[in-house]
Design a protein around this motif. Sequence first.
Motif, PDB file in Angstrom:
ATOM      1  N   ASN A 273      30.387  37.191  43.386  1.00 22.20           N
ATOM      2  CA  ASN A 273      30.172  38.257  42.401  1.00 22.20           C
ATOM      3  C   ASN A 273      28.702  38.456  42.026  1.00 22.20           C
ATOM      4  O   ASN A 273      28.359  38.539  40.841  1.00 22.20           O
ATOM      5  CB  ASN A 273      30.985  37.982  41.126  1.00 22.20           C
ATOM      6  CG  ASN A 273      32.472  37.936  41.374  1.00 22.20           C
ATOM      7  OD1 ASN A 273      32.984  38.628  42.234  1.00 22.20           O
ATOM      8  ND2 ASN A 273      33.168  37.118  40.593  1.00 22.20           N
ATOM      9  N   SER A 303      37.564  40.522  42.663  1.00 20.22           N
ATOM     10  CA  SER A 303      36.638  39.433  42.348  1.00 20.22           C
ATOM     11  C   SER A 303      36.575  38.388  43.459  1.00 20.22           C
ATOM     12  O   SER A 303      37.558  38.120  44.150  1.00 20.22           O
ATOM     13  CB  SER A 303      37.076  38.763  41.045  1.00 20.22           C
ATOM     14  OG  SER A 303      36.283  37.643  40.741  1.00 20.22           O
ATOM     15  N   GLU A 306      35.914  33.056  39.703  1.00 18.90           N
ATOM     16  CA  GLU A 306      35.497  32.980  38.300  1.00 18.90           C
ATOM     17  C   GLU A 306      34.024  32.578  38.212  1.00 18.90           C
ATOM     18  O   GLU A 306      33.680  31.438  37.931  1.00 18.90           O
ATOM     19  CB  GLU A 306      36.391  32.004  37.552  1.00 18.90           C
ATOM     20  CG  GLU A 306      37.838  32.474  37.476  1.00 18.90           C
ATOM     21  CD  GLU A 306      38.718  31.530  36.692  1.00 18.90           C
ATOM     22  OE1 GLU A 306      38.676  31.571  35.446  1.00 18.90           O
ATOM     23  OE2 GLU A 306      39.440  30.745  37.328  1.00 18.90           O
ATOM     24  N   GLY A 310      33.290  37.278  36.497  1.00 21.64           N
ATOM     25  CA  GLY A 310      34.471  37.797  37.172  1.00 21.64           C
ATOM     26  C   GLY A 310      35.735  37.018  36.853  1.00 21.64           C
ATOM     27  O   GLY A 310      35.690  35.861  36.423  1.00 21.64           O
ATOM     28  N   PRO A 311      36.907  37.629  37.085  1.00 20.95           N
ATOM     29  CA  PRO A 311      38.191  36.947  36.930  1.00 20.95           C
ATOM     30  C   PRO A 311      38.490  36.092  38.157  1.00 20.95           C
ATOM     31  O   PRO A 311      37.674  36.015  39.080  1.00 20.95           O
ATOM     32  CB  PRO A 311      39.168  38.122  36.811  1.00 20.95           C
ATOM     33  CG  PRO A 311      38.551  39.193  37.646  1.00 20.95           C
ATOM     34  CD  PRO A 311      37.054  39.045  37.467  1.00 20.95           C
ATOM     35  N   TRP A 317      38.622  43.741  39.251  1.00 19.93           N
ATOM     36  CA  TRP A 317      37.561  43.597  38.246  1.00 19.93           C
ATOM     37  C   TRP A 317      36.900  44.958  38.099  1.00 19.93           C
ATOM     38  O   TRP A 317      36.033  45.324  38.879  1.00 19.93           O
ATOM     39  CB  TRP A 317      36.571  42.533  38.710  1.00 19.93           C
ATOM     40  CG  TRP A 317      35.495  42.205  37.737  1.00 19.93           C
ATOM     41  CD1 TRP A 317      35.513  42.356  36.378  1.00 19.93           C
ATOM     42  CD2 TRP A 317      34.212  41.641  38.046  1.00 19.93           C
ATOM     43  NE1 TRP A 317      34.336  41.923  35.825  1.00 19.93           N
ATOM     44  CE2 TRP A 317      33.518  41.480  36.824  1.00 19.93           C
ATOM     45  CE3 TRP A 317      33.599  41.261  39.243  1.00 19.93           C
ATOM     46  CZ2 TRP A 317      32.231  40.951  36.780  1.00 19.93           C
ATOM     47  CZ3 TRP A 317      32.332  40.734  39.183  1.00 19.93           C
ATOM     48  CH2 TRP A 317      31.649  40.588  37.958  1.00 19.93           C
TER      49      TRP A 317
END
Length: 327
Positions: A273, A303, A306, A310-311, A317
Amino acid sequence: MAPKTTSPWRIDRKGVIAIVVAAVLLLVAGGSWFVNSVQPASSTDDNPLGGGRFYVNPDSSAVRAAASASGDSAGPIQELAATPQAIWLVPEEHPAASITAYVRGVVADAAATDTVATFVVYGIPERDCGNQSAGGLSAEEYPLWISAIAEGLGTETSAVVLEPDSLALANECGNIDSRIVTTQDAIDRLSDSGAVVYLDGGHSNWHPAAETADILKRAGVDRVRGFATNVSNYNTTADEVAYAEKVSALTGDAHFVVDTGRNGNGSNGEWCNPSGRAVGDVPAASDDGHHDADLWIKTPGESDGECNGGPPAGEWWNAGALDLVRD
């Protein structure tokens, strides 16, 4: 780097298709952020991907996001939804018992619209070696799952990217020998289908071309069309083509495809990300050397994991998707 293993929500298929149609009409009427995002691929005599257009999945995560997009974000998200992208096959979402019917339905839909579907097969044992997209099937389950996919593919032409990161990560994972055996078996099981198969070729900022070529040859690249580069990464197309041509020269002129979904601004050295990236060239076939096509393999807007706000890996996302378009 994979998509989320289960879809967060679903909407009626007819409604989804209506959204895609509306998005395309909107782009025709009001302009486009991407040039010729659904134009037919250029035709070449010996390129199996060169004769048609690429399939737009009416149930992609981008399409689902477009259903709820509003205001300034609506146009960009609808544009993403209208651009052909690969469909990721993961066993957590499509197990062996149901994947044949699912793949068969996609292939039939693509054939009916004179397009080529692109699939990413992503369920190998020890997938992603415990990283952001950890998971995959057992050594006993995986061959059965691949056979079920092959049955669904049938004899219609489709593009299949087989297990991104599986070969490029094998040295770090310490499982090169088992990965090679598993890949060879998967090639055997897909061989009677209409799939145009591309193995994992890493990317230009990872392993030297000679190292990539060696493992590709051991895995059986001579029995498939070639390899895929830059999957889920951000390197420029020029860098990837230069690297891939070196690999091709070392693998008996194997052909390749490049993931251009998020490489419009190149890489800043991060893979998870990173900020300031942008969508790249839209999917189209190529007649340049051994370069078969540019494809959107990793879904722009999903994404990487994490990191950087980001998730979890594979989840939609929206902020990241908008950044890719606006940058």
